[in-house]
Write an enzyme that holds these catalytic residues in place. Structure first.
Site, PDB file in Angstrom:
ATOM      1  N   HIS A  53       0.818  -1.214   0.000  1.00 50.43           N
ATOM      2  CA  HIS A  53       0.000   0.000   0.000  1.00 50.43           C
ATOM      3  C   HIS A  53       0.852   1.265   0.000  1.00 50.43           C
ATOM      4  CE1 HIS A  53      -0.351  -0.768   4.641  1.00 50.43           C
ATOM      5  NE2 HIS A  53       0.862  -0.413   4.298  1.00 50.43           N
ATOM      6  N   ASN A  54       0.371   2.261  -0.750  1.00 52.03           N
ATOM      7  CA  ASN A  54       0.994   3.582  -0.835  1.00 52.03           C
ATOM      8  C   ASN A  54       2.367   3.585  -1.502  1.00 52.03           C
ATOM      9  OD1 ASN A  54      -0.887   3.879   1.820  1.00 52.03           O
ATOM     10  ND2 ASN A  54      -0.727   5.831   0.727  1.00 52.03           N
TER      11      ASN A  54
END
Length: 342
Positions: A234-235
């Site tokens: 994520h991210n």
């Protein structure tokens, strides 16, 4: 198709007699109606024995074959030739009655939607895009023009994909990131409410997973190519024109610059910055940020020259250890003799 037709399509110079071409093959296996190529000098000896009707070669080797297409980049132009002979993907066209398309979804002109495709509310599919059976496009997703989604590709809610992308079977974009907190009550899930964005001209290999952001966006830049079985946390932000080979894992919130190459089974820790034009060798472990232009390898990864010296020394370690133990024993013996003499 004749060699001259291929030369015209690719903008290459034809040397030698024109011939009929019905297919593409390697130098070793090519028949008298097939075209081949030479990109690696170690295969030069095969030019003398190849049965290929024509060979795509650089100018310096063009004199070694009767019919040649002269290229500054034979491997690239061979790839362009393959496009001329590639078989159509599937025989179905149009939009199947057995696909589920939400009334609020938008489907562009010239799309092919196979049976058993699901397209959710407010999703948008660009012109000329093909979705094979089993594809799932969640609500508020957007897929650009001329994309190819092979069977069983999953786009979770709000995922966006640019134009001219290829997503191979089993790709999952937008699953929850691995976000959990240890508490006195046990391990608690941290909701992942961001999304995934994939740029233009991106290819993603089979069974690759790119997780949605906790907040914000997990991003894959234009022109990046990813192999099978890659995990992107994520991210993460991956820049433009990167090459990510099979079984690479990139942990959350790491930024990867443009034109980065990661060989197979590279592991990258979270919250790092990998600069532009970095190359990382296979099975390397990245535990710290890397400056632009570096070539790295090893576990943990170090600069290439240090890594290569380490590889040179490692096979010698058992013998060096034996010699060291022998020297230690001799030194202890000398100390003992010195003590008795005093």
């Amino acid at each position: 198709m004749k060699v001259s037709d291929i030369a015209g399509a690719l903008g290459l110079k034809l040397k030698g007699p024109d011939r009929e071409i019905s297919g593409v093959n390697t130098l070793e296996a090519a028949g008298p109606e097939e075209i081949s190529f030479l990109a690696n000098p170690k295969y030069i000896p095969m030019l003398a024995g190849t049965r290929a009707a024509a060979v795509i070669v650089s100018e310096e080797y063009a004199g070694q074959v009767e019919t040649a297409l002269i290229s500054a980049n034979p491997y690239f132009d061979f790839g362009r030739t393959l496009h001329l002979f590639a078989r159509p993907q599937g025989s179905f066209s149009g939009i199947s009655d057995m696909a589920y398309i939400h009334p609020e979804a938008e489907i562009g002109g010239g799309c092919t939607i196979y049976p058993h495709v699901y397209i959710g509310a407010r999703a948008r599919i660009g012109e000329g895009t093909t979705l094979f059976p089993g594809c799932y496009v969640g609500e508020d997703c957007a897929v650009g023009e001329n994309c190819l989604l092979y069977p069983n590709v999953t786009l979770m809610a709000a995922t966006t994909v640019g134009d001219d992308c290829v997503l191979h079977s089993g790709v999952v974009l937008g699953a929850d990131g691995f976000g959990f907190a240890r508490t006195e009550y046990g391990i608690q899930k941290i909701p992942q409410i961001g999304r995934v964005h994939v740029g233009n001209d991106v290819e993603i290999g089979a069974n690759t997973a790119i997780d949605r952001a906790v907040l914000g966006v997990t991003t894959i830049g234009d022109g990046t190519k990813m192999d099978n079985l890659v995990q992107v946390g994520h991210n993460v932000t991956i820049g433009n024109d990167c090459l990510i080979v099979a079984q690479v894992g990139i942990s959350g919130s790491t930024h990867v610059g443009d034109r980065v190459t990661m060989a197979g089974q590279v592991g990258v820790a979270g919250h790092l910055t990998i600069g532009d034009d970095v190359t990382v060798g296979p099975k390397s472990g990245i535990a710290r940020s890397i400056e632009p232009g570096k070539t790295m390898g090893g576990q943990p990864a170090v600069e290439r020259d240090v890594y290569m010296r380490t590889l040179t020394v490692m096979p010698k370690l058992p013998d060096m250890y034996k010699r060291l133990r022998k020297l230690e024993k001799e030194l202890e013996a000398l100390k003992g003799e010195s003590g008795r003499d005093s």
